[in-house]
Scaffold this active site. Structure first.
Site, PDB file in Angstrom:
ATOM      1  N   ASN A  11      58.888  46.430  -2.077  1.00 53.24           N
ATOM      2  CA  ASN A  11      58.849  47.893  -2.227  1.00 53.24           C
ATOM      3  C   ASN A  11      58.212  48.427  -0.944  1.00 53.24           C
ATOM      4  OD1 ASN A  11      58.428  50.550  -2.898  1.00 53.24           O
ATOM      5  ND2 ASN A  11      56.804  50.135  -4.400  1.00 53.24           N
ATOM      6  N   TRP A  12      59.055  48.938  -0.075  1.00 48.15           N
ATOM      7  CA  TRP A  12      58.546  49.398   1.234  1.00 48.15           C
ATOM      8  C   TRP A  12      57.797  50.721   1.139  1.00 48.15           C
ATOM      9  CZ3 TRP A  12      63.089  48.505   5.268  1.00 48.15           C
ATOM     10  CH2 TRP A  12      63.223  47.126   5.488  1.00 48.15           C
ATOM     11  N   LYS A  13      57.913  51.404   0.019  1.00 53.30           N
ATOM     12  CA  LYS A  13      57.303  52.740  -0.123  1.00 53.30           C
ATOM     13  C   LYS A  13      57.773  53.611   1.047  1.00 53.30           C
ATOM     14  CE  LYS A  13      53.673  50.471  -2.647  1.00 53.30           C
ATOM     15  NZ  LYS A  13      52.317  50.442  -3.134  1.00 53.30           N
ATOM     16  N   HIS A  98      57.140  54.288 -10.854  1.00 57.36           N
ATOM     17  CA  HIS A  98      56.057  53.634 -10.118  1.00 57.36           C
ATOM     18  C   HIS A  98      54.779  54.465 -10.290  1.00 57.36           C
ATOM     19  CE1 HIS A  98      53.623  52.155  -6.797  1.00 57.36           C
ATOM     20  NE2 HIS A  98      54.374  51.065  -6.831  1.00 57.36           N
ATOM     21  N   GLU A 100      52.616  55.379  -8.272  1.00 55.70           N
ATOM     22  CA  GLU A 100      52.428  56.411  -7.232  1.00 55.70           C
ATOM     23  C   GLU A 100      53.264  57.653  -7.549  1.00 55.70           C
ATOM     24  OE1 GLU A 100      53.280  53.873  -3.901  1.00 55.70           O
ATOM     25  OE2 GLU A 100      51.390  52.816  -4.254  1.00 55.70           O
ATOM     26  N   GLU A 167      52.489  46.364 -13.267  1.00 53.57           N
ATOM     27  CA  GLU A 167      51.680  46.638 -12.087  1.00 53.57           C
ATOM     28  C   GLU A 167      50.365  47.307 -12.488  1.00 53.57           C
ATOM     29  OE1 GLU A 167      54.234  46.701  -8.292  1.00 53.57           O
ATOM     30  OE2 GLU A 167      54.098  48.736  -9.053  1.00 53.57           O
ATOM     31  N   GLY A 173      47.736  47.743  -3.794  1.00 49.77           N
ATOM     32  CA  GLY A 173      47.258  48.112  -2.459  1.00 49.77           C
ATOM     33  C   GLY A 173      45.769  47.918  -2.253  1.00 49.77           C
ATOM     34  N   SER A 206      49.139  43.685  -5.062  1.00 50.55           N
ATOM     35  CA  SER A 206      48.518  42.789  -4.071  1.00 50.55           C
ATOM     36  C   SER A 206      49.075  41.366  -4.099  1.00 50.55           C
ATOM     37  CB  SER A 206      46.992  42.789  -4.215  1.00 50.55           C
ATOM     38  OG  SER A 206      46.475  44.080  -3.963  1.00 50.55           O
ATOM     39  N   GLY A 227      54.451  45.189  -2.461  1.00 53.59           N
ATOM     40  CA  GLY A 227      54.324  46.359  -1.591  1.00 53.59           C
ATOM     41  C   GLY A 227      53.975  45.945  -0.162  1.00 53.59           C
ATOM     42  N   GLY A 228      52.689  46.058   0.170  1.00 52.22           N
ATOM     43  CA  GLY A 228      52.210  45.823   1.537  1.00 52.22           C
ATOM     44  C   GLY A 228      52.751  44.561   2.189  1.00 52.22           C
TER      45      GLY A 228
HETATM   46  P1  PGA Z   1      51.025  46.173  -3.166  1.00 49.61           P
HETATM   47  O1  PGA Z   1      51.976  47.223  -3.892  1.00 49.61           O
HETATM   48  O2  PGA Z   1      51.734  44.855  -3.131  1.00 49.61           O
HETATM   49  O3  PGA Z   1      50.797  46.736  -1.791  1.00 49.61           O
HETATM   50  O4  PGA Z   1      49.762  46.098  -3.968  1.00 49.61           O
HETATM   51  C1  PGA Z   1      52.734  46.855  -5.027  1.00 49.61           C
HETATM   52  C2  PGA Z   1      53.545  48.027  -5.518  1.00 49.61           C
HETATM   53  O5  PGA Z   1      53.055  49.167  -5.486  1.00 49.61           O
HETATM   54  O6  PGA Z   1      54.700  47.850  -5.946  1.00 49.61           O
END
Ligand code: PGA
Length: 243
Positions: A11-13, A98, A100, A167, A173, A206, A227-228
């Site tokens: 997930n590149w956001k 998600h 966010e 999640e 993050g 994470s 994500g990251g």
């Molecule tokens: P993260 O994000 O791996 O940076 O914790 C995961 C996500 O939001 O899907």
């Protein structure tokens, strides 16, 4: 071990221009040539990178995902994207609900439900995200919060074409991963809520090259939403190629 089909999704956001996306794909492809065909690799990228990545994938190993879809096919919804706009670009998956989106853009279980149903209507596989806050976990409410999100998010949803991502919000993050066994326990709770036991249930929060092996060793975890660590092609390939 896994119960459902194994799907590792990045997930590149809000990261990467088209040029950066192409550069990433070149390196990723060379690092996943040997990856077991049974592992589905998905990149959920910004809308602006979908077209160029789609042209460069040529039906290869990597599949494309978007990060949202609106429930109407067209209309006066400034800033939104519709199902037909995504399927035209060869998109297969879409992240929905998600944390966010829920936290910063006012999305609810009800809008997530509309988006999931619409995604399926267009042949897209929704990745529905659920998870509790730190406060809810500390209050012993993690399970009830998640069960409630599932009950509302899955109304009238076809469970034969569905992915769920667990999640925990406090792990996103933060570098503070949920213990793999605890994630597995919650994922079992999620599975108990489903009518189709074969739904892929991912863990997200994470996920890194140094914890993916432990995560994927669990009985009920069918993949990861990353994500990251999905922003670097070598790191992401290491996650995809977990041992
Ligand atoms: P993260 O994000 O791996 O940076 O914790 C995961 C996500 O939001 O899907």
């Amino acid at each position: 071990m896994a119960v459902g089909k194994i799907i590792i999704a990045g997930n590149w956001k809000m990261h990467k221009t088209q040029a950066e996306a192409l550069e990433f794909l070149t390196v990723l492809k060379s690092n996943v040539e040997e990856t077991d065909e049974a592992r589905e690799i998905v990149l959920c990228v910004p809308f602006t990178a979908l077209s160029i990545l789609s042209k460069s994938l040529h039906g290869g190993k990597v599949r494309l995902g978007a990060q949202n879809v609106h429930w109407e096919d067209q209309g006066a919804y400034t800033g939104e994207i519709s199902g037909p706009m995504l399927t035209e670009l060869g998109v297969d998956y879409v992240v929905i609900g998600h944390s966010e989106r829920r936290q910063y853009f006012g999305e609810t279980d009800e809008t997530a439900n509309l988006r999931v149903i619409t995604a399926q209507r267009h042949g897209l596989t929704p990745i529905l995200c659920v998870g509790e806050t730190k406060q809810q976990r500390d209050a012993g409410e993690a399970e009830s919060v998640i069960i409630n999100q599932l009950q509302k998010g899955l109304v009238d949803v076809d469970q034969s074409k569905l992915v769920i991502a667990y999640e925990p919000i406090w792990a996103i993050g933060t570098g503070d991963t949920c213990d793999a066994e605890e994630a597995n326990r919650i994922i079992k709770v999620i599975r108990e809520q489903l009518s189709n036991q074969k739904v892929t249930i991912q863990y997200g929060g994470s996920v890194k090259p140094n914890n993916i092996d432990e995560i994927m060793k669990q009985s009920d975890i069918d993949g990861a939403l990353v994500g990251g660590a999905s922003l670097d092609p070598v790191n992401f390939a290491r996650i995809v190629n977990y041992q």
